[in-house]
Design a protein around this motif. Structure first.
Motif, PDB file in Angstrom:
ATOM      1  N   GLY A 197      23.501  36.705  47.466  1.00 35.67           N
ATOM      2  CA  GLY A 197      22.328  37.364  48.066  1.00 35.67           C
ATOM      3  C   GLY A 197      21.033  36.715  47.614  1.00 35.67           C
ATOM      4  N   ALA A 238      17.843  50.779  45.952  1.00 39.15           N
ATOM      5  CA  ALA A 238      18.821  51.682  46.583  1.00 39.15           C
ATOM      6  C   ALA A 238      20.218  51.394  46.061  1.00 39.15           C
ATOM      7  CB  ALA A 238      18.793  51.501  48.101  1.00 39.15           C
ATOM      8  N   ASP A 239      20.938  52.464  45.753  1.00 37.31           N
ATOM      9  CA  ASP A 239      22.361  52.332  45.429  1.00 37.31           C
ATOM     10  C   ASP A 239      23.114  52.525  46.747  1.00 37.31           C
ATOM     11  OD1 ASP A 239      24.989  52.547  44.724  1.00 37.31           O
ATOM     12  OD2 ASP A 239      24.658  53.921  43.040  1.00 37.31           O
ATOM     13  N   VAL A 292      28.745  39.680  54.589  1.00 43.58           N
ATOM     14  CA  VAL A 292      29.433  38.860  53.587  1.00 43.58           C
ATOM     15  C   VAL A 292      30.788  39.506  53.274  1.00 43.58           C
ATOM     16  CG1 VAL A 292      29.311  37.739  51.342  1.00 43.58           C
ATOM     17  CG2 VAL A 292      27.213  38.074  52.682  1.00 43.58           C
ATOM     18  N   SER A 310      34.975  37.868  52.697  1.00 39.47           N
ATOM     19  CA  SER A 310      35.632  37.025  51.685  1.00 39.47           C
ATOM     20  C   SER A 310      36.861  36.392  52.323  1.00 39.47           C
ATOM     21  CB  SER A 310      36.077  37.903  50.507  1.00 39.47           C
ATOM     22  OG  SER A 310      36.945  37.197  49.649  1.00 39.47           O
ATOM     23  N   PRO A 340      33.519  33.561  51.904  1.00 39.65           N
ATOM     24  CA  PRO A 340      33.611  32.581  50.819  1.00 39.65           C
ATOM     25  C   PRO A 340      34.887  32.763  50.005  1.00 39.65           C
ATOM     26  CG  PRO A 340      31.702  34.070  50.555  1.00 39.65           C
ATOM     27  CD  PRO A 340      32.594  34.663  51.578  1.00 39.65           C
TER      28      PRO A 340
HETATM   29  N1  LIG Z   1      31.580  35.560  43.910  1.00 36.22           N
HETATM   30  C1  LIG Z   1      32.681  35.420  44.610  1.00 36.22           C
HETATM   31  O1  LIG Z   1      33.628  34.709  44.192  1.00 36.22           O
HETATM   32  C2  LIG Z   1      32.806  36.065  45.970  1.00 36.22           C
HETATM   33  C3  LIG Z   1      33.821  35.593  46.829  1.00 36.22           C
HETATM   34  C4  LIG Z   1      33.943  36.154  48.099  1.00 36.22           C
HETATM   35  C5  LIG Z   1      33.082  37.165  48.498  1.00 36.22           C
HETATM   36  N2  LIG Z   1      32.119  37.631  47.642  1.00 36.22           N
HETATM   37  C6  LIG Z   1      31.245  38.701  48.135  1.00 36.22           C
HETATM   38  O2  LIG Z   1      29.905  38.232  48.074  1.00 36.22           O
HETATM   39  C7  LIG Z   1      29.002  39.336  47.973  1.00 36.22           C
HETATM   40  C8  LIG Z   1      27.982  39.057  46.889  1.00 36.22           C
HETATM   41  O3  LIG Z   1      28.663  38.927  45.662  1.00 36.22           O
HETATM   42  P1  LIG Z   1      28.160  37.985  44.467  1.00 36.22           P
HETATM   43  O4  LIG Z   1      29.325  37.168  44.089  1.00 36.22           O
HETATM   44  O5  LIG Z   1      26.899  37.327  44.818  1.00 36.22           O
HETATM   45  O6  LIG Z   1      27.966  39.109  43.340  1.00 36.22           O
HETATM   46  P2  LIG Z   1      26.873  39.313  42.181  1.00 36.22           P
HETATM   47  O7  LIG Z   1      26.384  38.009  41.673  1.00 36.22           O
HETATM   48  O8  LIG Z   1      27.530  40.250  41.221  1.00 36.22           O
HETATM   49  O9  LIG Z   1      25.661  40.059  42.929  1.00 36.22           O
HETATM   50  C9  LIG Z   1      25.848  41.340  43.462  1.00 36.22           C
HETATM   51  C10 LIG Z   1      24.526  41.857  44.033  1.00 36.22           C
HETATM   52  O10 LIG Z   1      24.801  43.116  44.677  1.00 36.22           O
HETATM   53  C11 LIG Z   1      23.959  44.134  44.112  1.00 36.22           C
HETATM   54  N3  LIG Z   1      24.715  45.400  44.095  1.00 36.22           N
HETATM   55  C12 LIG Z   1      25.898  45.648  43.472  1.00 36.22           C
HETATM   56  N4  LIG Z   1      26.260  46.925  43.637  1.00 36.22           N
HETATM   57  C13 LIG Z   1      25.281  47.502  44.394  1.00 36.22           C
HETATM   58  C14 LIG Z   1      25.062  48.821  44.880  1.00 36.22           C
HETATM   59  N5  LIG Z   1      25.910  49.833  44.611  1.00 36.22           N
HETATM   60  N6  LIG Z   1      23.968  49.061  45.643  1.00 36.22           N
HETATM   61  C15 LIG Z   1      23.081  48.061  45.906  1.00 36.22           C
HETATM   62  N7  LIG Z   1      23.229  46.801  45.459  1.00 36.22           N
HETATM   63  C16 LIG Z   1      24.311  46.531  44.699  1.00 36.22           C
HETATM   64  C17 LIG Z   1      23.598  43.612  42.717  1.00 36.22           C
HETATM   65  O11 LIG Z   1      22.363  44.120  42.217  1.00 36.22           O
HETATM   66  P3  LIG Z   1      22.243  45.490  41.352  1.00 36.22           P
HETATM   67  O12 LIG Z   1      23.301  45.449  40.296  1.00 36.22           O
HETATM   68  O13 LIG Z   1      20.839  45.504  40.820  1.00 36.22           O
HETATM   69  O14 LIG Z   1      22.451  46.609  42.323  1.00 36.22           O
HETATM   70  C18 LIG Z   1      23.470  42.115  42.987  1.00 36.22           C
HETATM   71  O15 LIG Z   1      22.197  41.833  43.529  1.00 36.22           O
HETATM   72  C19 LIG Z   1      29.880  40.567  47.721  1.00 36.22           C
HETATM   73  O16 LIG Z   1      30.005  41.311  48.908  1.00 36.22           O
HETATM   74  C20 LIG Z   1      31.231  39.979  47.313  1.00 36.22           C
HETATM   75  O17 LIG Z   1      32.288  40.844  47.642  1.00 36.22           O
HETATM   76  C21 LIG Z   1      31.945  37.091  46.393  1.00 36.22           C
END
Ligand SMILES: NC(=O)c1ccc[n+]([C@@H]2O[C@H](COP(=O)([O-])OP(=O)(O)OC[C@H]3O[C@@H](n4cnc5c(N)ncnc54)[C@H](OP(=O)(O)O)[C@@H]3O)[C@@H](O)[C@H]2O)c1
Length: 252
Positions: free
Chosen positions: A15, A59-60, A137, A139, A179
């Motif tokens: 994000g 927002a949560d 997004v 996976s 991804p």
């Molecule tokens: N990393 C991977 O390997 C991977 C692979 C495939 C798909 N994805 C998908 O990619 C997307 C982004 O993941 P990422 O890897 O970038 O994760 P990340 O680095 O952990 O970032 C997650 C983001 O989502 C926010 N968030 C989490 N829970 C939330 C909630 N309840 N309400 C509002 N915001 C929330 C977090 O901010 P706050 O904690 O401040 O809320 C943070 O900005 C996800 O949908 C994940 O499933 C990730």
């Protein structure tokens, strides 16, 4: 042209990469996450660097109030959103059936109900204007039977494929971004053991986002970043489900 984009989960990982790349293109931003201090830091940094307007919404998205707050912003006709990036997400460390059902409820709300509510608000608003984009997004896990997380992501892929076709006539492009393993805070936050994931399987968030934005311009319903994951996901879609489930035990 995208004038304003709303990105959920914009403070970290994928994000945050969307926020940076879109700001660099001169797109105004609405950033959503739970941590207000971090949101304001990102907003200040991007405003300074790129002279774009950045609004933040704390927002949560696993709560009805959080979803409503963001959906209301998407519905504001005076300040239209041209691109919605439904990105916020997290995962549980345990397999479905071994976790607390209350935690599974939160996961379902965050990974399915929130993107559904935001997509609904965005489509209703964008249809009236005859243009817009939505990136959900998901996976590569969506293509494998791997518990509740994969099932939630499969829902997102399925509805994105349909919406891409169904809303093309009114000028809305919908994409499921799928991804593989990407270096972000995701695995650390869920407490997952990732030491044995081979180096070649890791993607960079910047490359994932670059490919997604390019695929959006081309109107593609599914964006799978990198050749290696394109091959793996094609195999996963055609191989027997039990075999795929056995191989895909690791990672999200
Ligand atoms: N990393 C991977 O390997 C991977 C692979 C495939 C798909 N994805 C998908 O990619 C997307 C982004 O993941 P990422 O890897 O970038 O994760 P990340 O680095 O952990 O970032 C997650 C983001 O989502 C926010 N968030 C989490 N829970 C939330 C909630 N309840 N309400 C509002 N915001 C929330 C977090 O901010 P706050 O904690 O401040 O809320 C943070 O900005 C996800 O949908 C994940 O499933 C990730």
């Amino acid at each position: 042209m995208t004038r304003t984009a709303l990105i959920t989960g914009a403070t970290a990982g994928i994000g945050n990469a969307f926020a940076r790349q879109l700001a660099r293109r001169g797109t105004h931003l609405v950033l959503v996450a739970r941590d207000t201090v971090r949101l304001e830091q990102v907003a200040a940094e991007l405003t300074d660097a790129h002279r774009v307007e950045v609004e933040v919404i704390t927002a949560d998205l696993a709560t009805p109030q959080g979803m409503d707050r963001v959906a209301d912003r998407l519905s504001e006709s005076g300040r239209p959103i041209d691109l919605l990036v439904n990105n916020a997400g997290a995962s549980l460390a345990g397999w479905f059936g071994s976790t607390a059902i209350a935690d599974e409820d939160r996961q379902l709300d965050l990974l399915v109900r929130a993107p559904m509510h935001l997509m609904d608000a965005a489509i209703k608003s964008m249809s009236g204007r005859g243009r817009g984009g939505i990136i959900n997004v998901a996976s590569v896990a969506a293509f494998t039977p791997r518990g509740a997380y994969s099932a939630h992501k499969a829902w997102l892929v399925n509805i994105s494929q349909w919406a891409n076709w169904h809303y093309a006539d009114v000028g809305i492009t919908v994409q499921a971004l799928c991804p593989g393993f990407t270096r972000t805070e995701f695995h650390q936050r869920m407490g997952a053991e990732i030491g044995d994931v081979p180096k070649w399987m890791w993607l960079k968030a910047d490359a994932v986002v670059k490919g997604s934005l390019r695929d959006l311009e081309r109107g593609k319903a599914i964006s799978v970043p990198s050749l290696r994951y394109k091959v793996l996901s094609t195999v996963a879609r055609h191989a027997p489900a039990t075999l795929v489930a056995k191989i895909a035990q690791r990672g999200r």
